[in-house]
Design a protein around this motif. Structure first.
Motif, mmCIF file in Angstrom:
data_model
loop_
_atom_site.group_PDB
_atom_site.id
_atom_site.type_symbol
_atom_site.label_atom_id
_atom_site.label_comp_id
_atom_site.label_asym_id
_atom_site.label_seq_id
_atom_site.Cartn_x
_atom_site.Cartn_y
_atom_site.Cartn_z
ATOM 1 N N ILE A 245 -4.849 -5.782 -3.063
ATOM 2 C CA ILE A 245 -6.253 -5.804 -2.690
ATOM 3 C C ILE A 245 -6.107 -4.546 -1.807
ATOM 4 C CG2 ILE A 245 -7.557 -6.625 -0.738
ATOM 5 C CD1 ILE A 245 -6.849 -9.647 -1.541
ATOM 6 N N GLU A 246 -7.150 -3.577 -2.072
ATOM 7 C CA GLU A 246 -7.207 -2.381 -1.516
ATOM 8 C C GLU A 246 -8.149 -1.951 -0.436
ATOM 9 O OE1 GLU A 246 -5.031 0.102 -2.133
ATOM 10 O OE2 GLU A 246 -4.331 -0.325 -3.983
ATOM 11 N N SER A 247 -8.904 -3.012 0.103
ATOM 12 C CA SER A 247 -9.924 -2.899 0.974
ATOM 13 C C SER A 247 -9.816 -4.379 1.901
ATOM 14 C CB SER A 247 -11.337 -2.561 0.266
ATOM 15 O OG SER A 247 -11.882 -3.542 -0.365
ATOM 16 N N TYR B 273 2.894 -4.514 -2.663
ATOM 17 C CA TYR B 273 2.870 -3.632 -1.796
ATOM 18 C C TYR B 273 4.202 -3.062 -1.436
ATOM 19 C CZ TYR B 273 -1.722 -5.481 -0.791
ATOM 20 O OH TYR B 273 -3.144 -6.036 -0.819
ATOM 21 N N SER B 274 4.433 -1.721 -0.736
ATOM 22 C CA SER B 274 5.723 -1.292 -0.262
ATOM 23 C C SER B 274 5.722 -1.884 1.094
ATOM 24 C CB SER B 274 5.596 0.279 0.064
ATOM 25 O OG SER B 274 5.505 0.857 -1.386
ATOM 26 N N LYS B 275 6.972 -2.256 1.171
ATOM 27 C CA LYS B 275 7.382 -3.134 2.546
ATOM 28 C C LYS B 275 6.976 -2.254 3.764
ATOM 29 C CE LYS B 275 11.054 -6.268 1.136
ATOM 30 N NZ LYS B 275 12.283 -6.731 1.059
ATOM 31 N N HIS B 276 7.193 -0.864 3.798
ATOM 32 C CA HIS B 276 6.917 -0.075 4.993
ATOM 33 C C HIS B 276 5.727 0.111 5.431
ATOM 34 C CE1 HIS B 276 6.165 3.056 1.886
ATOM 35 N NE2 HIS B 276 5.455 3.532 2.805
ATOM 36 N N ASN B 277 4.551 -0.400 4.559
ATOM 37 C CA ASN B 277 3.142 -0.249 4.719
ATOM 38 C C ASN B 277 2.444 -1.613 5.040
ATOM 39 O OD1 ASN B 277 2.618 -0.521 2.380
ATOM 40 N ND2 ASN B 277 1.929 1.326 1.634
ATOM 41 N N VAL B 278 3.182 -2.445 5.488
ATOM 42 C CA VAL B 278 2.699 -3.836 5.408
ATOM 43 C C VAL B 278 3.093 -4.527 6.762
ATOM 44 C CG1 VAL B 278 2.623 -6.221 4.623
ATOM 45 C CG2 VAL B 278 2.258 -4.394 2.938
ATOM 46 N N ARG B 279 2.336 -4.813 7.524
ATOM 47 C CA ARG B 279 2.545 -5.732 8.653
ATOM 48 C C ARG B 279 1.841 -7.058 8.724
ATOM 49 N NH1 ARG B 279 4.516 -1.548 8.494
ATOM 50 N NH2 ARG B 279 5.085 0.192 10.052
ATOM 51 N N LYS C 179 -2.131 4.234 3.424
ATOM 52 C CA LYS C 179 -2.746 3.231 3.633
ATOM 53 C C LYS C 179 -1.836 2.039 4.400
ATOM 54 C CE LYS C 179 -6.758 2.499 0.845
ATOM 55 N NZ LYS C 179 -7.484 1.593 -0.333
ATOM 56 N N LYS C 180 -2.110 1.553 5.370
ATOM 57 C CA LYS C 180 -1.503 0.591 6.250
ATOM 58 C C LYS C 180 -2.170 -0.765 5.831
ATOM 59 C CE LYS C 180 -0.571 0.976 10.549
ATOM 60 N NZ LYS C 180 0.155 1.227 11.663
ATOM 61 N N TYR C 181 -1.508 -1.803 5.456
ATOM 62 C CA TYR C 181 -1.972 -3.019 5.638
ATOM 63 C C TYR C 181 -1.831 -4.167 6.469
ATOM 64 C CZ TYR C 181 -3.074 -0.989 0.679
ATOM 65 O OH TYR C 181 -3.369 -0.288 -0.240
ATOM 66 N N ILE C 182 -2.838 -4.456 7.165
ATOM 67 C CA ILE C 182 -2.498 -5.459 8.368
ATOM 68 C C ILE C 182 -2.930 -6.720 7.921
ATOM 69 C CG2 ILE C 182 -2.712 -6.036 10.732
ATOM 70 C CD1 ILE C 182 -3.390 -3.093 11.217
ATOM 71 N N ILE C 183 -2.073 -7.885 7.719
ATOM 72 C CA ILE C 183 -2.312 -9.190 7.306
ATOM 73 C C ILE C 183 -2.558 -9.982 8.522
ATOM 74 C CG2 ILE C 183 -1.991 -11.099 5.572
ATOM 75 C CD1 ILE C 183 -0.489 -8.919 4.104
ATOM 76 N N LEU C 184 -3.449 -10.627 8.652
ATOM 77 C CA LEU C 184 -3.742 -11.812 9.753
ATOM 78 C C LEU C 184 -3.751 -12.998 9.258
ATOM 79 C CD1 LEU C 184 -5.384 -8.821 10.371
ATOM 80 C CD2 LEU C 184 -6.662 -10.154 12.248
ATOM 81 N N CYS C 185 -2.924 -13.797 9.685
ATOM 82 C CA CYS C 185 -2.718 -15.285 9.159
ATOM 83 C C CYS C 185 -2.854 -16.669 10.172
ATOM 84 C CB CYS C 185 -1.266 -15.345 8.358
ATOM 85 S SG CYS C 185 -0.856 -14.117 7.114
ATOM 86 N N GLY C 186 -3.718 -17.354 9.760
ATOM 87 C CA GLY C 186 -3.544 -18.632 10.625
ATOM 88 C C GLY C 186 -4.546 -19.642 10.167
ATOM 89 N N LYS C 187 -4.310 -20.931 10.346
ATOM 90 C CA LYS C 187 -5.272 -22.005 9.807
ATOM 91 C C LYS C 187 -6.328 -21.846 10.615
ATOM 92 C CE LYS C 187 -1.675 -25.246 7.696
ATOM 93 N NZ LYS C 187 -1.066 -26.612 7.878
ATOM 94 N N PRO D 250 -9.516 1.963 12.333
ATOM 95 C CA PRO D 250 -8.902 3.334 12.125
ATOM 96 C C PRO D 250 -8.750 3.880 10.668
ATOM 97 C CG PRO D 250 -8.046 2.070 13.797
ATOM 98 C CD PRO D 250 -8.783 0.934 12.750
ATOM 99 N N SER D 251 -8.740 5.178 10.404
ATOM 100 C CA SER D 251 -8.357 5.759 9.097
ATOM 101 C C SER D 251 -7.008 5.121 8.527
ATOM 102 C CB SER D 251 -8.140 7.294 9.335
ATOM 103 O OG SER D 251 -7.829 7.925 8.182
ATOM 104 N N ASN D 252 -7.155 4.651 7.345
ATOM 105 C CA ASN D 252 -6.080 4.465 6.635
ATOM 106 C C ASN D 252 -5.441 2.709 6.665
ATOM 107 O OD1 ASN D 252 -5.885 6.499 4.781
ATOM 108 N ND2 ASN D 252 -4.435 7.590 6.402
ATOM 109 N N ILE D 253 -6.555 2.179 7.439
ATOM 110 C CA ILE D 253 -6.177 0.742 7.907
ATOM 111 C C ILE D 253 -6.944 -0.373 7.048
ATOM 112 C CG2 ILE D 253 -6.099 -1.045 9.656
ATOM 113 C CD1 ILE D 253 -3.910 1.020 9.942
ATOM 114 N N VAL D 254 -6.275 -1.024 6.661
ATOM 115 C CA VAL D 254 -6.750 -2.303 5.873
ATOM 116 C C VAL D 254 -6.531 -3.554 6.310
ATOM 117 C CG1 VAL D 254 -6.994 -3.365 3.540
ATOM 118 C CG2 VAL D 254 -6.942 -0.931 3.719
ATOM 119 N N PHE D 255 -7.560 -4.283 6.630
ATOM 120 C CA PHE D 255 -7.272 -5.673 6.982
ATOM 121 C C PHE D 255 -7.341 -6.867 6.121
ATOM 122 C CE2 PHE D 255 -8.925 -3.385 10.985
ATOM 123 C CZ PHE D 255 -7.779 -3.386 11.831
#
Length: 210
Positions: free
Chosen positions: A6-8, A28-34, A63-71, A89-94
């Motif tokens: 997923i790119e956006s 994804y590459s591990k270094h750009n995923v949180r 691009k940095k992918y920030i993944i928010l997880c929760g029931k 912010p620039s290059n951030i994907v939620f």
């Protein structure tokens, strides 16, 4: 489950958060995923929201992918993220991963694209035309649903919001807040018929004021 990269920014409604992560992360590459989640319980709190904001403002040249997880996601946590989710912010994907559409505030849900990956989702057809809603329709609908359960009522609230979106009805912030409040009241065991009455009368009143 097989989810491609997923790119956006997206909201994913899934059966299993962990299975979704296992399917998604190899793309994804591990270094750009949180991945940000509450490790003690399945509720996304203000502390996690603050961590998201802090991470989002750490600049990145790719691009940095920030993944928010929760029931579930606390309302105050979501409210604190409204601005950054809408204008990242620039290059951030939620990527928000949760188990139920009702876990996400309508104010967020209406701004970020979503995909359903739940195999058991069978959205109820509410049989209401929001654009042509009148008092007779509201009365008949409430009469047919006067003895529904809390969970059925939550599904109906979700279905009404889906119908609103599909009919491209533009809601005000206050009207969107009524949807959020409806879910919250149902979770607090308010009478479903009372919650649905308030919601439908809000939509009816909106139509009259256009």
């Amino acid at each position: 489950m097989n989810i491609t990269k997923i790119e956006s920014s997206y909201i994913l409604i899934v059966n299993s958060i962990d299975d979704t992560l296992n399917s998604l992360l190899p793309h994804y590459s591990k270094h750009n995923v949180r991945i940000i989640r509450n490790e003690e319980k399945d509720e996304f709190l203000l502390a996690q929201a603050n961590a998201v904001t802090k991470e989002a403002y750490i600049s990145s040249n790719e691009k940095k992918y920030i993944i928010l997880c929760g029931k579930t996601f606390r309302k105050e946590a979501q409210n604190s993220l409204l601005k950054i989710l809408e204008e990242p912010p620039s290059n951030i994907v939620f990527i928000i991963i949760t188990n139920s559409k009702s876990a996400i505030l309508p104010t967020i849900f209406s701004r970020i694209p979503h995909k359903f990956f739940r195999k058991d989702i069978n959205r109820k057809s509410i049989g209401l035309d929001i654009l042509k809603l009148d008092l007779k329709d509201v009365y008949a609908f409430l009469k047919d649903n006067q003895r529904i359960t809390k969970n059925d009522a939550k599904e109906i609230v979700e279905s009404i919001l889906f119908k609103v979106n599909s009919q491209k009805v533009k809601l005000t912030q206050n009207e969107l807040d009524v949807f959020s409040k409806s879910i919250k009241l149902l979770e607090l065991n308010s009478r479903p018929i009372n919650v649905l009455t308030t919601l439908l009368l809000t939509l009816l009143n909106r139509k009259k004021t256009i």
